[in-house]
Design an enzyme around this catalytic site. Structure first.
Site, PDB file in Angstrom:
ATOM      1  N   LYS A  81       0.744  -1.642  -0.085  1.00 36.05           N
ATOM      2  CA  LYS A  81       0.207   0.040  -0.222  1.00 36.05           C
ATOM      3  C   LYS A  81       0.804   1.117   0.005  1.00 36.05           C
ATOM      4  O   LYS A  81       0.460   2.132  -0.232  1.00 36.05           O
ATOM      5  CB  LYS A  81      -1.078  -0.056   1.089  1.00 36.05           C
ATOM      6  CG  LYS A  81      -0.663   0.332   2.381  1.00 36.05           C
ATOM      7  CD  LYS A  81      -1.803   1.042   3.439  1.00 36.05           C
ATOM      8  CE  LYS A  81      -1.242   1.073   4.293  1.00 36.05           C
ATOM      9  NZ  LYS A  81      -2.331   0.720   5.736  1.00 36.05           N
ATOM     10  N   ASP A  82       1.960   1.159  -0.033  1.00 38.15           N
ATOM     11  CA  ASP A  82       3.215   2.364   0.350  1.00 38.15           C
ATOM     12  C   ASP A  82       3.968   2.639  -1.085  1.00 38.15           C
ATOM     13  O   ASP A  82       4.688   3.453  -0.890  1.00 38.15           O
ATOM     14  CB  ASP A  82       3.885   2.104   1.374  1.00 38.15           C
ATOM     15  CG  ASP A  82       3.213   2.089   2.708  1.00 38.15           C
ATOM     16  OD1 ASP A  82       2.449   2.505   3.167  1.00 38.15           O
ATOM     17  OD2 ASP A  82       3.676   1.488   3.525  1.00 38.15           O
ATOM     18  N   THR A 125      -5.549  10.462  13.116  1.00 40.61           N
ATOM     19  CA  THR A 125      -5.040   9.920  11.848  1.00 40.61           C
ATOM     20  C   THR A 125      -5.093  10.649  10.662  1.00 40.61           C
ATOM     21  O   THR A 125      -5.112  11.362  11.162  1.00 40.61           O
ATOM     22  CB  THR A 125      -6.484   8.785  11.216  1.00 40.61           C
ATOM     23  OG1 THR A 125      -5.804   8.088   9.820  1.00 40.61           O
ATOM     24  CG2 THR A 125      -7.057   9.498  10.563  1.00 40.61           C
ATOM     25  N   SER A 127      -3.740   9.718   7.713  1.00 43.56           N
ATOM     26  CA  SER A 127      -4.376   9.263   6.312  1.00 43.56           C
ATOM     27  C   SER A 127      -5.503  10.035   6.210  1.00 43.56           C
ATOM     28  O   SER A 127      -6.919  10.219   6.342  1.00 43.56           O
ATOM     29  CB  SER A 127      -4.453   8.170   6.473  1.00 43.56           C
ATOM     30  OG  SER A 127      -6.058   7.150   5.729  1.00 43.56           O
ATOM     31  N   ARG A 129      -7.595   9.489   3.874  1.00 45.59           N
ATOM     32  CA  ARG A 129      -8.575   7.852   3.268  1.00 45.59           C
ATOM     33  C   ARG A 129      -9.714   7.976   5.026  1.00 45.59           C
ATOM     34  O   ARG A 129     -10.993   7.814   4.655  1.00 45.59           O
ATOM     35  CB  ARG A 129      -8.028   7.104   2.487  1.00 45.59           C
ATOM     36  CG  ARG A 129      -9.161   6.117   2.677  1.00 45.59           C
ATOM     37  CD  ARG A 129      -7.718   4.364   1.708  1.00 45.59           C
ATOM     38  NE  ARG A 129      -7.378   4.082   3.315  1.00 45.59           N
ATOM     39  CZ  ARG A 129      -7.581   3.135   4.280  1.00 45.59           C
ATOM     40  NH1 ARG A 129      -8.284   2.751   4.544  1.00 45.59           N
ATOM     41  NH2 ARG A 129      -6.365   2.717   5.534  1.00 45.59           N
ATOM     42  N   ARG A 130      -8.535   7.695   5.517  1.00 42.42           N
ATOM     43  CA  ARG A 130      -9.027   6.967   7.228  1.00 42.42           C
ATOM     44  C   ARG A 130     -10.422   8.964   7.545  1.00 42.42           C
ATOM     45  O   ARG A 130     -11.294   8.604   8.267  1.00 42.42           O
ATOM     46  CB  ARG A 130      -8.144   7.212   8.017  1.00 42.42           C
ATOM     47  CG  ARG A 130      -7.699   5.303   7.673  1.00 42.42           C
ATOM     48  CD  ARG A 130      -6.384   5.194   8.172  1.00 42.42           C
ATOM     49  NE  ARG A 130      -6.155   3.735   8.101  1.00 42.42           N
ATOM     50  CZ  ARG A 130      -4.404   2.972   8.457  1.00 42.42           C
ATOM     51  NH1 ARG A 130      -3.937   4.029   8.542  1.00 42.42           N
ATOM     52  NH2 ARG A 130      -5.032   1.776   8.227  1.00 42.42           N
ATOM     53  N   ARG A 147       1.420  10.376  12.775  1.00 42.43           N
ATOM     54  CA  ARG A 147       2.711   9.670  12.735  1.00 42.43           C
ATOM     55  C   ARG A 147       3.376   8.830  13.155  1.00 42.43           C
ATOM     56  O   ARG A 147       2.880   8.908  14.581  1.00 42.43           O
ATOM     57  CB  ARG A 147       3.410  10.416  11.949  1.00 42.43           C
ATOM     58  CG  ARG A 147       2.154  11.619  10.806  1.00 42.43           C
ATOM     59  CD  ARG A 147       2.709  11.622   9.696  1.00 42.43           C
ATOM     60  NE  ARG A 147       3.612  11.061   9.274  1.00 42.43           N
ATOM     61  CZ  ARG A 147       5.815  11.021   8.546  1.00 42.43           C
ATOM     62  NH1 ARG A 147       5.841  11.837   8.113  1.00 42.43           N
ATOM     63  NH2 ARG A 147       5.505   9.421   8.309  1.00 42.43           N
ATOM     64  N   ASN A 149       6.101   5.110  13.480  1.00 44.97           N
ATOM     65  CA  ASN A 149       5.277   3.806  13.657  1.00 44.97           C
ATOM     66  C   ASN A 149       4.063   2.781  14.774  1.00 44.97           C
ATOM     67  O   ASN A 149       4.146   3.850  15.305  1.00 44.97           O
ATOM     68  CB  ASN A 149       6.426   3.071  13.352  1.00 44.97           C
ATOM     69  CG  ASN A 149       7.257   3.082  14.971  1.00 44.97           C
ATOM     70  OD1 ASN A 149       6.649   2.947  16.194  1.00 44.97           O
ATOM     71  ND2 ASN A 149       8.783   3.007  15.178  1.00 44.97           N
ATOM     72  N   THR A 152       4.780   3.923  18.455  1.00 45.37           N
ATOM     73  CA  THR A 152       4.563   5.612  18.615  1.00 45.37           C
ATOM     74  C   THR A 152       3.116   6.194  18.341  1.00 45.37           C
ATOM     75  O   THR A 152       3.466   6.657  19.521  1.00 45.37           O
ATOM     76  CB  THR A 152       5.570   6.092  17.636  1.00 45.37           C
ATOM     77  OG1 THR A 152       6.286   5.679  17.464  1.00 45.37           O
ATOM     78  CG2 THR A 152       5.769   7.432  17.646  1.00 45.37           C
ATOM     79  N   ARG A 153       2.410   5.026  17.728  1.00 48.57           N
ATOM     80  CA  ARG A 153       1.219   6.457  16.834  1.00 48.57           C
ATOM     81  C   ARG A 153       0.187   5.278  18.308  1.00 48.57           C
ATOM     82  O   ARG A 153      -0.100   5.871  19.537  1.00 48.57           O
ATOM     83  CB  ARG A 153       0.746   5.782  16.519  1.00 48.57           C
ATOM     84  CG  ARG A 153       0.778   6.184  14.893  1.00 48.57           C
ATOM     85  CD  ARG A 153       0.097   5.658  13.988  1.00 48.57           C
ATOM     86  NE  ARG A 153       1.561   5.434  12.398  1.00 48.57           N
ATOM     87  CZ  ARG A 153       0.571   5.836  11.651  1.00 48.57           C
ATOM     88  NH1 ARG A 153      -0.328   5.526  11.097  1.00 48.57           N
ATOM     89  NH2 ARG A 153       1.663   5.889   9.914  1.00 48.57           N
ATOM     90  N   CYS A 240      -0.810   8.687  -1.776  1.00 51.45           N
ATOM     91  CA  CYS A 240      -0.905   8.910  -0.624  1.00 51.45           C
ATOM     92  C   CYS A 240      -1.197  10.805  -0.117  1.00 51.45           C
ATOM     93  O   CYS A 240      -1.509  10.849   1.204  1.00 51.45           O
ATOM     94  CB  CYS A 240       0.128   8.725   0.381  1.00 51.45           C
ATOM     95  SG  CYS A 240       1.512   9.858   0.196  1.00 51.45           S
TER      96      CYS A 240
END
Ligand code: PBG
Length: 303
Positions: A81-82, A125, A127, A129-130, A147, A149, A152-153, A240
């Site tokens: 997806k990335d 989030t 994103s 899309r989200r 943001r 990893n 971290t989130r 993105c």
């Protein structure tokens, strides 16, 4: 003895995915030596601004591709997806592994799901899309950037900065964090990113020995599904920077059913479309055409 060097990002999720690929390759090719080449990418280093703001296609791929070009690595492992819809010239994806759970996860320490969040709750989030899908379902929520990893989130959620966050189920499951998933956000109402949950391996075009070794890990049914999702995204010029979601599943007769969605992250308007077909490229383009016919162009950057 034969050796295969795999370039990888250094985040815990990237390292898990690369170790998984390495183990599968050793199993498929007894006697093959497999080594990891961990690298930092710009996408990992720039944490203070949103990915959409710093731009640059393939932010997570560039350094890994340079290492392959310099001959320091033979292949690279990515979350598909990335990976941008158009690969850098000179590179191919000889293997797409069997897809894990493609769904998004609702993660919270006090609520069981999106509908249970109190009025005006803070959801993290970055994103688009989200964000668009959250706004569509719950216009009252306060959406906050998030943001870093996966760990971290989660730490920011646990520190009380958010009432809930949305992550990919696949990433949580790979890191042994399944217990954090309070609800799976599911199609047809909620759609994941195109190719979410699929791992891809990239190598140099024309490097047939390497591609041949990697091809042992390719999962054809997954490849068809994610290629339909990516064909739709490509036709919409998705990246993105654009809130595009897509999800393909087997239609039963050897065909695929593809659902797509484009939205506006600021006001939560969504346009949806779906279609069924056998030719994955044509199916992706068909759903993109239906989205555009339904007005999605308004939410997309000028082509
Ligand atoms: N954008 C970061 C990213 N890229 C891939 C995954 C999860 C693993 C996958 O989708 O295969 C994640 C984390 C997330 O979205 O929660």
């Amino acid at each position: 003895m034969d050796i295969l060097r795999i370039a990888t990002r250094k985040s815990p999720l990237a390292l898990w995915q690369t170790e998984h690929v390495a183990a599968r390759l050793r199993q498929a090719h007894p006697g093959l030596e497999v080594a990891l080449v961990p690298l930092s990418t710009r996408g990992d280093e720039v944490l203070d601004r949103s990915l959409a703001a710093i731009g640059g296609k393939g932010l997570f791929l560039k350094e890994l591709e340079l290492a392959m070009q310099r001959g320091e690595a033979d292949c690279a492992v990515h979350s598909l997806k990335d990976v941008p819809m158009e690969l850098e010239p000179g590179f191919v994806l000889p293997a797409i592994l069997e897809r894990a759970d493609p769904a998004d996860a609702f993660v919270s320490n006090h609520c069981d799901g999106l509908d249970a969040l109190p009025l005006g709750a803070r959801v993290g989030t970055s994103s688009l899309r989200r964000q668009a899908q959250l706004r569509a379902r719950r216009p009252d929520l306060q959406l906050r950037d998030l943001r870093g990893n996966v760990n971290t989130r989660l730490a920011k959620l646990d520190a009380g900065e958010y009432d809930a966050i949305v992550l990919a189920c696949a990433g949580l499951q790979r890191l042994g964090l399944d217990a954090r998933i309070r609800a799976r956000l599911l199609p047809p109402q909620w759609l994941p990113a195109p190719a979410q949950g699929a791992i891809a391996i990239e190598s140099r075009e024309g490097d047939d020995r390497i591609a041949g070794l990697l091809a042992a890990l390719d999962h054809a049914p997954t490849r068809r599904r994610v290629e339909a999702e990516r064909a739709m995204n490509r036709a919409l010029h998705g990246s993105c920077h654009v809130p595009v979601a897509g999800f393909a599943e087997d239609a039963g007769d050897g065909g695929l059913h593809l659902q797509g969605l484009v939205g506006d992250a600021s006001d939560g308007r969504l346009v949806r479309a779906e279609a069924t077909g056998h030719d994955v490229e044509a199916l992706g383009r068909e759903v993109a055409a239906r989205l555009l016919a339904a007005g999605a162009g308004e939410f997309l950057p000028p082509a």
